[in-house]
Design a protein around this motif. Structure first.
Motif, mmCIF file in Angstrom:
data_model
loop_
_atom_site.group_PDB
_atom_site.id
_atom_site.type_symbol
_atom_site.label_atom_id
_atom_site.label_comp_id
_atom_site.label_asym_id
_atom_site.label_seq_id
_atom_site.Cartn_x
_atom_site.Cartn_y
_atom_site.Cartn_z
ATOM 1 N N ILE A 159 0.834 -1.203 0.000
ATOM 2 C CA ILE A 159 0.000 0.000 0.000
ATOM 3 C C ILE A 159 0.866 1.248 0.000
ATOM 4 C CG2 ILE A 159 -1.665 1.317 1.369
ATOM 5 C CD1 ILE A 159 -2.806 -1.381 2.310
ATOM 6 N N ARG A 160 1.903 1.259 0.849
ATOM 7 C CA ARG A 160 2.787 2.425 0.915
ATOM 8 C C ARG A 160 3.485 2.667 -0.419
ATOM 9 N NH1 ARG A 160 7.818 3.332 0.978
ATOM 10 N NH2 ARG A 160 8.251 1.106 0.967
ATOM 11 N N ALA A 161 3.990 1.588 -1.039
ATOM 12 C CA ALA A 161 4.684 1.744 -2.320
ATOM 13 C C ALA A 161 3.744 2.284 -3.404
ATOM 14 C CB ALA A 161 5.280 0.401 -2.740
ATOM 15 N N LYS A 162 2.519 1.788 -3.411
ATOM 16 C CA LYS A 162 1.575 2.249 -4.425
ATOM 17 C C LYS A 162 1.190 3.708 -4.189
ATOM 18 C CE LYS A 162 0.051 0.466 -7.371
ATOM 19 N NZ LYS A 162 0.395 0.511 -8.816
ATOM 20 N N ARG A 197 -5.064 2.590 -7.855
ATOM 21 C CA ARG A 197 -5.577 2.257 -6.529
ATOM 22 C C ARG A 197 -4.630 1.295 -5.838
ATOM 23 N NH1 ARG A 197 -7.678 6.069 -7.693
ATOM 24 N NH2 ARG A 197 -9.891 6.600 -7.831
ATOM 25 N N VAL A 198 -4.640 1.330 -4.516
ATOM 26 C CA VAL A 198 -3.762 0.446 -3.751
ATOM 27 C C VAL A 198 -4.365 -0.953 -3.723
ATOM 28 C CG1 VAL A 198 -2.972 2.365 -2.330
ATOM 29 C CG2 VAL A 198 -4.889 0.984 -1.552
ATOM 30 N N PRO A 199 -3.529 -1.989 -3.629
ATOM 31 C CA PRO A 199 -4.052 -3.362 -3.578
ATOM 32 C C PRO A 199 -4.757 -3.626 -2.251
ATOM 33 C CG PRO A 199 -1.672 -3.355 -3.235
ATOM 34 C CD PRO A 199 -2.059 -1.952 -3.623
ATOM 35 N N ILE A 221 -5.892 -4.326 7.982
ATOM 36 C CA ILE A 221 -5.108 -3.836 6.846
ATOM 37 C C ILE A 221 -5.976 -3.745 5.599
ATOM 38 C CG2 ILE A 221 -3.137 -4.344 5.356
ATOM 39 C CD1 ILE A 221 -1.779 -5.597 7.744
ATOM 40 N N ALA A 222 -6.841 -4.724 5.406
ATOM 41 C CA ALA A 222 -7.770 -4.656 4.272
ATOM 42 C C ALA A 222 -8.702 -3.459 4.416
ATOM 43 C CB ALA A 222 -8.574 -5.951 4.176
ATOM 44 N N ALA A 223 -9.150 -3.186 5.642
ATOM 45 C CA ALA A 223 -9.997 -2.006 5.868
ATOM 46 C C ALA A 223 -9.227 -0.724 5.583
ATOM 47 C CB ALA A 223 -10.511 -2.010 7.316
ATOM 48 N N LEU A 224 -7.933 -0.691 5.959
ATOM 49 C CA LEU A 224 -7.110 0.479 5.663
ATOM 50 C C LEU A 224 -6.988 0.692 4.152
ATOM 51 C CD1 LEU A 224 -5.071 2.720 6.402
ATOM 52 C CD2 LEU A 224 -3.300 0.948 6.459
ATOM 53 N N ALA A 225 -6.724 -0.392 3.410
ATOM 54 C CA ALA A 225 -6.599 -0.277 1.957
ATOM 55 C C ALA A 225 -7.904 0.219 1.337
ATOM 56 C CB ALA A 225 -6.196 -1.623 1.357
ATOM 57 N N THR A 226 -9.028 -0.293 1.813
ATOM 58 C CA THR A 226 -10.324 0.158 1.299
ATOM 59 C C THR A 226 -10.541 1.639 1.583
ATOM 60 O OG1 THR A 226 -11.221 -2.070 1.656
ATOM 61 C CG2 THR A 226 -12.797 -0.280 1.377
ATOM 62 N N GLY A 285 -10.958 4.702 -1.107
ATOM 63 C CA GLY A 285 -12.072 5.648 -1.065
ATOM 64 C C GLY A 285 -11.591 7.090 -1.053
ATOM 65 N N THR A 286 -10.514 7.337 -0.298
ATOM 66 C CA THR A 286 -9.938 8.678 -0.273
ATOM 67 C C THR A 286 -9.405 9.072 -1.647
ATOM 68 O OG1 THR A 286 -9.340 8.393 2.056
ATOM 69 C CG2 THR A 286 -8.216 10.145 0.836
ATOM 70 N N LEU A 287 -8.753 8.127 -2.326
ATOM 71 C CA LEU A 287 -8.243 8.404 -3.668
ATOM 72 C C LEU A 287 -9.387 8.675 -4.651
ATOM 73 C CD1 LEU A 287 -5.351 5.780 -3.915
ATOM 74 C CD2 LEU A 287 -5.134 8.256 -3.743
ATOM 75 N N ASP A 288 -10.497 7.964 -4.480
ATOM 76 C CA ASP A 288 -11.665 8.233 -5.338
ATOM 77 C C ASP A 288 -12.121 9.687 -5.188
ATOM 78 O OD1 ASP A 288 -11.702 5.680 -6.335
ATOM 79 O OD2 ASP A 288 -13.125 4.934 -4.835
#
Length: 442
Positions: free
Chosen positions: A192-195, A207-209, A217-222, A226-229
């Motif tokens: 996630i950090r690298a992306k 989008r991050v994986p 961690i999955a909730a963080l990625a989601t 959403g923030t990127l959207d």
């Protein structure tokens, strides 16, 4: 420096902190467990030895009661060095002075004086000692028995031999397993950090994986996605607004300029025309920024950077007291957009002319596998601490960069964006502005 920074990052990482914390906790637990085990085993062995000594004393009491410790027997069997001892028919060894008697078992002693007898015979570090009072033919006495603690010490040495290498080995295993486990758990975070680090304003569609673990961690990625959207939507809205505003401003500004040019000349109309010119320049800058931010693909072709620099430098805004010198190498060929590179050279040359004292020099040369463009002036220059700030949009460092002296602080940001779009760089060095682009490969 990069290596030191990498080491600092490694030592401050969550993975290392978790490994150290887990290892310290396990080390503390193992230390307490080992201490408890040694204490319990030592106490148990001591109690067993004390019980055996007491049992031996009870068994010796019937023999001690038949002795007269003040009347030793006369039939001598042997004489030993040191305190003289005499062995009688009963199998009892008595001291010649009659105050003590030792059974044939060297670990059983009969004394008339409890306080003075056992000293030196029952060393507390080597023996467990038990004493029982008895009544003998010669009066009251005490039966002393002792049991060697050698077997207990041997058991403890065996335990130490197992704990000393065993505890560090367990800690190494715990540290290794924790390092691996935490690394696997944090691998999605690293991805996630690298992306996120790879995402820029031009590729907000990425989008991050999202890991399939369905954990925090999955909730963080989601949440990040959403923030990127929302960020992509806001940026796209902003880009459209800027492009639409710049486009819509061009027509009324052009109409207003035409009317002012047709009006009767005066000081007021000349000032108004100067303001209109700045407005036109600002609208043009905003429009090209909107196009650059939108990431429109370049229409590239092979071109000679020296030719572009020579032509656009001469077209830049001129001052009668500033001359422009050219130092151009031939055949510095690269791939790029002529319109964009024209704008880059024009912006750099305009900036140099505006701040020069008397001379601006434009140089183009080939350096290894790069085409290098340098725009220098003999003005005051830019302080080292502000050399990066000048590439921020709408930045004017001091009064010399006020609106009445030039642009609105968009020329240099546009030039850097164009350089980056051509896979190049643009910085301000001690010699002036330096842009580098990949040379065309044969």
């Amino acid at each position: 420096m990069r290596r030191l920074a990498g080491l600092a990052a490694a030592f401050s990482s969550v993975r290392l902190k978790a490994t150290v914390a887990a290892t310290l906790v396990v080390a503390l637990a193992l230390g307490l467990a080992a201490l408890s085990l040694v204490t319990v085993l030592r106490s148990t062995l001591q109690r067993n030895a004390d019980a055996e000594a007491a049992k031996k004393a009870v068994a010796a009491v019937p023999y001690a009661e038949r002795l007269d410790i003040k009347a030793p027997t006369e039939d001598t069997v042997r004489v030993q060095p040191g305190p003289v001892q005499i062995a009688g028919k009963s199998g009892v060894v008595q001291l010649r002075d009659g105050t003590t008697a030792m059974f044939a078992d060297p670990d059983v002693l009969l004394t008339a004086d409890k306080a003075a007898s056992a000293a030196g015979w029952a060393e507390p570090q080597k023996y467990a000692v038990a004493g029982l009072k008895v009544s003998t033919a010669g009066g009251p006495a005490t039966v002393w028995t002792r049991v060697s603690l050698d077997s207990a010490e041997e058991a403890l040495r065996t335990l130490y031999g197992a704990l000393l290498p065993g505890v560090p080995a367990v800690l190494i295993v715990v540290a290794g397993m924790t390092w691996i486990s935490v690394g696997r758990a944090l691998a999605p975070v690293a991805a996630i950090r690298a992306k996120v680090a790879d995402i820029t304003a031009r590729d907000l569609h990425q989008r991050v994986p999202v890991p399939g673990s369905k954990d925090e961690i999955a909730a963080l990625a989601t949440t990040v996605n959403g923030t990127l959207d929302r960020l992509e939507t806001a940026v796209e809205t902003h880009k459209r607004f800027v492009a639409d505003a710049a486009h819509e401003l061009r027509s009324p500004i052009a109409t207003l300029r035409a009317r002012l040019e047709l009006a009767e000349p005066s000081e007021l109309t000349r000032e108004a025309l100067d303001d209109i010119e700045r407005l036109q320049s600002l609208a043009a800058d905003l429009l090209i920024l909107a196009k650059l931010d939108a990431g429109e693909p370049l229409r590239t072709a092979e071109l000679d950077l020296g030719q572009v620099a020579a032509e656009e430098s001469l077209r830049a805004r001129r001052r009668p007291d500033v001359r422009v010198e050219l130092d151009i190498e031939p055949d510095v060929v690269m791939k790029g957009s002529r319109a964009h590179l024209d704008r880059l050279v024009t912006n750099l040359a305009d900036n140099a002319v505006r701040h020069a004292a008397s001379t601006v020099r434009v140089r183009v040369r080939a350096e290894e596998d790069q085409a290098v463009l340098e725009v220098q002036d003999d003005g005051p220059g830019i302080p080292p601490e502000q050399r990066e700030a000048v590439f921020a949009r709408f930045t004017r460092l001091d009064e010399a960069r006020a609106r009445d002296a030039g642009g609105a602080g968009l020329g240099l940001p546009i030039a850097r964006d164009i350089a980056l779009l051509h896979e190049g760089t643009l910085v301000y060095a001690d010699s002036g502005f330096v842009a580098k682009f990949p040379l065309k490969t044969p």
